[in-house]
Design an enzyme around this catalytic site. Structure first.
Site, short mmCIF file in Angstrom:
data_model
loop_
_atom_site.label_atom_id
_atom_site.label_comp_id
_atom_site.label_asym_id
_atom_site.label_seq_id
_atom_site.Cartn_x
_atom_site.Cartn_y
_atom_site.Cartn_z
N LYS A 1 46.45 74.15 32.15
CA LYS A 1 46.48 75.58 31.84
C LYS A 1 45.70 76.34 32.90
O LYS A 1 44.54 76.05 33.17
CB LYS A 1 45.86 75.80 30.46
CG LYS A 1 45.92 77.22 29.94
CD LYS A 1 45.37 77.25 28.51
CE LYS A 1 45.32 78.64 27.94
NZ LYS A 1 44.75 78.64 26.57
N ASP B 1 43.31 82.69 16.00
CA ASP B 1 44.53 83.17 16.66
C ASP B 1 45.70 82.23 16.33
O ASP B 1 46.35 81.69 17.23
CB ASP B 1 44.30 83.23 18.17
CG ASP B 1 45.42 83.98 18.90
OD1 ASP B 1 46.08 84.81 18.25
OD2 ASP B 1 45.61 83.74 20.11
N ALA C 1 54.32 80.49 29.54
CA ALA C 1 53.42 81.51 30.07
C ALA C 1 53.02 82.45 28.94
O ALA C 1 53.87 82.89 28.17
CB ALA C 1 54.09 82.29 31.20
N ALA C 2 51.73 82.70 28.83
CA ALA C 2 51.22 83.58 27.79
C ALA C 2 50.43 84.71 28.44
O ALA C 2 50.46 84.89 29.65
CB ALA C 2 50.35 82.79 26.81
N SER C 3 49.72 85.48 27.61
CA SER C 3 49.06 86.68 28.11
C SER C 3 47.92 86.37 29.07
O SER C 3 47.70 87.10 30.03
CB SER C 3 48.54 87.51 26.95
OG SER C 3 47.70 86.73 26.12
N LEU C 4 47.19 85.28 28.83
CA LEU C 4 46.01 84.99 29.64
C LEU C 4 46.24 83.91 30.68
O LEU C 4 45.45 83.77 31.60
CB LEU C 4 44.84 84.56 28.74
CG LEU C 4 44.38 85.57 27.69
CD1 LEU C 4 43.17 85.04 26.94
CD2 LEU C 4 44.07 86.91 28.32
N VAL D 1 55.82 75.57 32.31
CA VAL D 1 56.68 75.30 31.16
C VAL D 1 56.47 76.34 30.06
O VAL D 1 57.24 76.40 29.10
CB VAL D 1 56.43 73.89 30.60
CG1 VAL D 1 56.83 72.85 31.61
CG2 VAL D 1 54.97 73.70 30.20
N GLN E 1 49.12 80.35 32.08
CA GLN E 1 50.37 79.62 31.99
C GLN E 1 50.11 78.12 32.11
O GLN E 1 49.07 77.70 32.60
CB GLN E 1 51.37 80.10 33.03
CG GLN E 1 50.92 80.00 34.47
CD GLN E 1 51.78 80.87 35.40
OE1 GLN E 1 52.17 81.98 35.06
NE2 GLN E 1 52.10 80.33 36.58
N VAL E 2 51.08 77.33 31.64
CA VAL E 2 50.87 75.89 31.48
C VAL E 2 51.86 75.10 32.33
O VAL E 2 53.05 75.42 32.37
CB VAL E 2 51.02 75.49 30.00
CG1 VAL E 2 50.85 73.99 29.83
CG2 VAL E 2 50.00 76.24 29.15
#
Length: 708
Positions: free
Chosen positions: A222, A347, A201-204, A199, A206-207
């Site tokens: 995650k 962050d 996705a980030a740099s490190l 649902v 995804q969820v």
């Protein structure tokens, strides 16, 4: 079968995702007798390999033992590891140099050909794609920049903002394999339902949205992106080397390699999901009880280094809903993080700050956290106080305490330089001071006086700058320092720290003279420290004087206000002695004028008495919820009186005449019965304390007159 039921648009999902994009039926198929794997979803659409894997996959083609050797940040160990892989290092250097070099060259040609404005959007999209190809380290840098709409053009802002939580995900088949390996069981044994596609996705990582089979609880799962550990290790090694060259070539004062080390350490901690879960638990304990703040619960039992399971929340990005009240809540929460407990979210980009559907501020992603030591917290508070009050000499000393300038620096020259830098900015008033502008204005001075940014301070600066960037996106006139200062003022007035008490006394007294204007400023600013929605929304509509009186009395009668209460009693006793002298002068003059041929008697009031008497009235007005400029009795015939004019007018001290308007203080008396019982009891104890101080003052004044 695993079926994900219809859900409201999830918190982690981008608003453009359709409900059907993550709801479909899975088929289970046996791979062999000991293991099974989820087949691709029936309704899933074939997806290309993500850009990071496609263009930089060679970086993380490591065997499991090599990958596990890079779990902690140790630059010596990382350097030794990649010394054995020179071809990979060389290939990475060529990739970085060629892709970024080509982009800058094209941008330069656009400028030469006068097409820069025309090609802005195209180049912004190209830069985003390049950063995705290069991987997580560069995406992280871009995420920080994307939170500052005051620093980068809108086209770049729009593109880089997509890097916050809308990065192309890696294969769900790979992700489910990681989940099964980390949790040690088939995925359908752990979850009764799970979304077939991520649902967010980030740099490190995804969820996924899932439902625990054991409890039925809906959770967020995650999963860490494969290869991030090795890719970030190599990129940090390269960036650290380049930062050393830049420092040497530019003769910079800041230890850039130490700054890279601090950032790298936080990145490595962020890649350990067990540590992130522990951070989340601590963050929830410290700040989860703040009004309108939500912190998800962490499932420590089911969390591993590469898989994190936490409470599922739903809502929208804070930046997308433009809720200024929640920005204020975020400022207050950040104040608590930085200056109360020192454990802060380092962050806070828009993807990690969300508005839940019931109107609360949710914090997500606790991988990158910072620790702000007590000595630095006190130093930061003192620096803010001295900046706002334009005490640049003290500010120079604060910069030494914070490690921003060497102790050997010429303090007088630094003071002069800081005066030139900050004078115009602060003259606008604390509510108009921009944190970003202050940092920008410091540039030349930092270079001239060998300013250095300590490694610990880099994350603090980033946290504040990002928060102000989010707020500016909602309200271009918003100033984080102006909104944080009321909480700083309240902390200075109530904190039990000996260092802050000494700072407060030094701020309020100069050469033994009480500077009441500074106390008025601190108290008035502290009253702006509101978190209740109704007060925030109506803060421009004025405040009832009785409310102000209650707030001031509640503060001064509370245990936390004991130190300020002592100062007030001291100044009240000085004022009452001066009032007694003024009354005696008035009676004496009245008697003298009634007698024939009576010589005029000079006033016995000194300039100090006049000042103390004026301070007494201003204190009464302050506690009564009035400002000095609202009080007509401070003037005679519409003209403000000087000390000399106050000594005598028509045979009576003008200072005494100022206390004739008793009705000004009636609101103060009317509020007293409404105070809580414990504060009324504290109020009853004040006369005894005051009597002692007053007797001491009268005795000192009497002895002074006898012997002098």
């Amino acid at each position: 079968m695993l079926v994900v039921p219809p859900q409201p648009l999830p918190l982690f999902a981008a608003n453009s995702l359709s409900d059907g994009s993550f709801r479909c039926v899975f088929r289970r198929s046996k791979v062999n007798s000991s293991s099974s794997r989820l087949a691709p979803p029936v309704a899933a659409v074939a997806r290309e390999v993500d850009d990071f894997t496609k263009y930089s996959g060679y970086v993380f083609e490591l065997n499991p033992s090599e990958d596990d050797s890079l779990t902690e940040y140790n630059i010596v160990k990382i350097a030794a590891f990649y010394q054995k892989k020179p071809l990979i290092v060389l290939r990475r250097l060529v990739q970085i140099g060629s892709t970024l070099g080509k982009w800058f060259a094209v941008r330069y040609l656009d400028t030469v050909n006068e097409r820069a404005d025309e090609m802005f959007k195209i180049r912004a999209a190209e830069l985003r794609k390049i950063l995705l190809q290069l991987g997580p380290a560069y995406v992280k840098i871009a995420q920080a920049i994307s939170s500052r709409p005051d620093l980068i053009p809108p086209s770049y802002l729009d593109e880089l903002s997509l890097l916050q939580d809308r990065i192309t995900p890696f294969s769900s088949e790979v992700a489910f394999g990681i989940i099964e390996k980390e949790l040690g069981m088939p995925i359908d044994v752990m979850f009764s339902e799970i979304s077939p596609e991520p649902v967010a996705a980030a740099s490190l990582g995804q969820v996924y949205q899932a439902r625990l089979r054991s409890t039925g609880e809906v959770v967020a799962v995650k999963v860490q992106r494969p290869g991030v550990q090795s890719a970030i290790s190599l990129d940090i090694l390269i960036l650290r080397y380049l930062s050393g060259l830049i420092k040497k070539a530019g003769k910079l004062n800041t230890d850039l390699q130490a700054v890279v080390d601090e950032w790298a350490s936080s990145l490595f901690r962020e890649m350990d999901y067990k540590q992130e879960a522990r951070n989340g638990v601590k963050f929830r304990q410290l700040y989860g009880s703040i009004q309108d703040v939500v912190v998800p619960e962490m499932n420590l039992a089911l969390t591993t280094r590469k898989v994190l399971i936490m409470q599922w929340l739903e809502g929208q990005k804070l930046a997308g809903v433009k809720d200024l009240y929640l920005v204020e809540v975020g400022v207050y929460c950040s104040f608590n993080q930085l200056l109360e407990y020192g454990f802060y979210h380092a962050d806070p980009h828009p993807g990690n700050l969300l508005r839940t559907y019931d109107g609360k501020l949710a914090y997500l992603d606790f991988g990158m956290m910072g620790e702000f030591k007590q000595e630095y917290r006190d130093g930061f508070i003192e620096a803010c106080l001295h900046l706002v009050n334009r005490d640049y000499s003290a500010l120079a000393k604060d910069f030494v305490t914070l490690g921003l300038i060497p102790p050997t620096s010429d303090k007088a020259a630094v003071t002069e330089a800081l005066t030139g830098v900050f004078r115009d900015a602060v003259a606008k008033g604390v509510r108009n001071v921009s944190f970003g502008d202050l940092l920008g204005d410091l540039g030349f001075t930092m270079y001239k006086f060998k300013f250095q940014i300590p490694s610990y301070f880099s994350l603090v600066i980033r946290s504040l700058a990002v928060l102000e960037g989010i707020a500016i996106g909602i309200n271009p006139e918003y100033k984080v320092l102006g909104s944080t200062y009321p909480w700083i003022a309240r902390k200075v007035l109530t904190d039990s720290s000996p260092k802050l008490k000494a700072s407060l006394r030094a701020l309020l007294y100069k050469d033994g003279q009480f500077r009441i204007d500074r106390l008025e400023s601190l108290l008035s600013e502290s009253l702006r420290a509101k978190t209740e929605r109704t007060l925030i929304e109506n803060q421009n509509g004025g405040t009832d004087s009785k409310v102000v009186i209650k707030q001031i009395l509640s503060f001064t009668l509370d245990d936390k206000g004991a130190f300020v209460r002592e100062i007030l009693l001291e100044e009240f006793s000085k004022g009452m002695v001066a009032l007694g002298v003024a009354t005696l002068d008035s009676v004496t003059n009245a008697v003298a004028t009634s007698l024939p041929f009576s010589p005029s008697r000079p006033s016995s009031m000194t300039d100090e008495d006049i000042t103390n008497l004026r301070n007494l009235q201003r204190l009464l007005l302050l506690i009564s919820g009035l400002q000095e400029n609202e009080n007509p009795s401070m003037k005679v015939n519409g003209v403000r009186t000087s000390n000399k004019q106050m000594i005598s007018l028509n045979g009576a001290p003008v200072a005494l005449q100022q206390f004739e308007a008793v009705q000004e203080y009636l609101p103060l008396l009317s509020v007293l019965p409404e105070l809580p019982q414990e504060m009324q009891q504290q109020l009853l104890r004040l006369p005894a304390d005051f009597a002692g101080k007053l007797a001491s003052r009268v005795a000192a004044r009497t002895l002074k007159r006898v012997f002098l």
